[in-house]
Design an enzyme around this catalytic site. Structure first.
Site, PDB file in Angstrom:
ATOM      1  N   HIS A  54       0.848  -1.190   0.000  1.00 18.48           N
ATOM      2  CA  HIS A  54       0.000   0.000   0.000  1.00 18.48           C
ATOM      3  C   HIS A  54       0.888   1.246   0.000  1.00 18.48           C
ATOM      4  O   HIS A  54       0.693   2.184   0.769  1.00 18.48           O
ATOM      5  CB  HIS A  54      -0.964  -0.013   1.182  1.00 18.48           C
ATOM      6  CG  HIS A  54      -2.121  -0.939   0.976  1.00 18.48           C
ATOM      7  ND1 HIS A  54      -3.303  -0.550   0.380  1.00 18.48           N
ATOM      8  CD2 HIS A  54      -2.257  -2.263   1.238  1.00 18.48           C
ATOM      9  CE1 HIS A  54      -4.128  -1.583   0.310  1.00 18.48           C
ATOM     10  NE2 HIS A  54      -3.512  -2.637   0.812  1.00 18.48           N
ATOM     11  N   TYR A 323       4.195  -4.746  10.031  1.00 14.68           N
ATOM     12  CA  TYR A 323       4.332  -3.315   9.773  1.00 14.68           C
ATOM     13  C   TYR A 323       5.645  -2.784  10.356  1.00 14.68           C
ATOM     14  O   TYR A 323       6.275  -1.887   9.787  1.00 14.68           O
ATOM     15  CB  TYR A 323       3.169  -2.544  10.388  1.00 14.68           C
ATOM     16  CG  TYR A 323       1.806  -2.920   9.853  1.00 14.68           C
ATOM     17  CD1 TYR A 323       1.655  -3.612   8.655  1.00 14.68           C
ATOM     18  CD2 TYR A 323       0.653  -2.596  10.545  1.00 14.68           C
ATOM     19  CE1 TYR A 323       0.407  -3.965   8.178  1.00 14.68           C
ATOM     20  CE2 TYR A 323      -0.605  -2.928  10.071  1.00 14.68           C
ATOM     21  CZ  TYR A 323      -0.722  -3.623   8.886  1.00 14.68           C
ATOM     22  OH  TYR A 323      -1.968  -3.962   8.418  1.00 14.68           O
TER      23      TYR A 323
END
Length: 332
Positions: A54, A323
């Site tokens: 993303h 992440y």
């Protein structure tokens, strides 16, 4: 409350091991590290200062206004007061920073948000335009990504990803799930694929998943109309819209009933489940220091205030670690 220092926690603490370079070479990499490595293979990364997935996005600012109905299910601080500052990042799927907004590979659009709780505290949410995940565990996700990567050079009659989808029907359902081209980031619904436990002031608890719906309605483009759009049509449209008209969304929770699976992100609950409105998101402007903010910020779905707890969904519990690995590459 969410910890003041959570966004500054070192990678080692989020992953539970030392990142001493010598020790890192001696140990077996964790599943989340391998996932990020394969994403880098797929998207030709890592890229300094950029996310592993993303990657292309737009950062906006606004306010979150809680609804009275939120108190039915949670005592979380940001759902009790008048309003809170909010930062929202919309994004395209894949790790390609220049992927066209109308490229079908980027159609699982993302929405990450950070609500400011004051005194350097915050809570994050990470949502997708697709209301399910392809697999139920990080190990299966690694297997899927590896199959996608290896299929590019495979000479087998049945490519690795074809075999994976044949063996994993839920992943096949994800691939086949409708992913229309949005007319705007402001005209698309977003879903929390993981469940959380919500507890109110009386100590009553329910499990639920976030749903974000546009107040202006869902609006999509036919494929032929999408194909003639500018490659940055979504990024440009939302930036141009906000000075004249705020983008508004309803944040709600779909509440699980007894017997609903709360620890499997591949399962969509029936539409007749109760929906509790949490509040309204109003976005006013593009963030001025967006590039710097994106580089320095890791949205963490486990940055939670009192009144909201994670489920035992293994995908949810693995997300902050993945992440964090991406964040570490971004800052190197």
């Amino acid at each position: 409350m969410a910890t003041k220092t959570l966004k500054y926690l070192p990678l080692a603490l989020l992953l539970g091991f030392s990142i001493n370079p010598v020790l890192a070479e001696e140990r077996e990499k964790s599943t989340v590290e391998k996932i990020v490595d394969v994403q880098h293979d797929l998207f030709k990364g890592p890229r300094e200062g950029l996310r592993s997935n993303h990657t292309k996005g737009v950062v906006l600012t606004g306010e979150f206004h809680p609804a009275d109905s939120a108190r039915q299910i949670t005592s979380a601080a940001h759902l009790q007061q008048q309003s809170s500052p909010i930062v929202v990042r919309f994004s395209n799927a894949t790790g390609f920073p220049d992927i066209a907004d109308n490229d079908p590979r980027g159609l699982a659009k993302g929405m990450a948000m950070r609500i400011d709780l004051g005194d350097e505290e915050y809570t994050d949410m990470v949502l997708s335009s697709v209301p399910r995940f392809p697999v139920a565990t990080p190990e299966a996700f690694l297997e899927m990504l590896t199959a996608v990567r290896d299929s590019a050079t495979s000479e087998a009659e049945t490519k690795p990803i074809q075999q994976f989808l044949a063996d994993n029907p839920k992943a096949k359902h994800f691939v086949e799930y409708p992913k229309p081209f949005p007319a705007s980031f402001a005209n698309l619904s977003y879903h929390g694929i993981n469940a959380f436990k919500f507890t109110n002031a009386d100590g009553e608890s329910v499990y639920g998943r976030y749903i974000v719906t546009p107040l202006d309605g869902v609006k999509t483009l036919e494929k032929a109309d999408a194909e003639i759009q500018n490659e940055n049509y979504l990024m440009n449209e939302i930036r141009e819209r906000l000075p004249q008209q705020p983008a508004e969304f309803r944040l709600a929770v779909q509440v699980a009933e007894p017997g609903d699976e709360v620890n499997d992100a591949t399962i969509i609950w029936p539409e007749d489940r109760q929906i509790v409105e949490l509040g309204r998101i109003v976005l006013y402007a593009a963030k001025a220091d967006a590039a710097e903010y994106e580089k320095a910020t890791m949205f963490n779905p486990l940055a939670l205030p009192e009144g909201i707890e994670p489920s035992a969904d293994p995908i949810l519990l693995a997300r902050p670690g993945a992440y964090a690995v991406s964040f570490q590459h971004r800052m190197d």
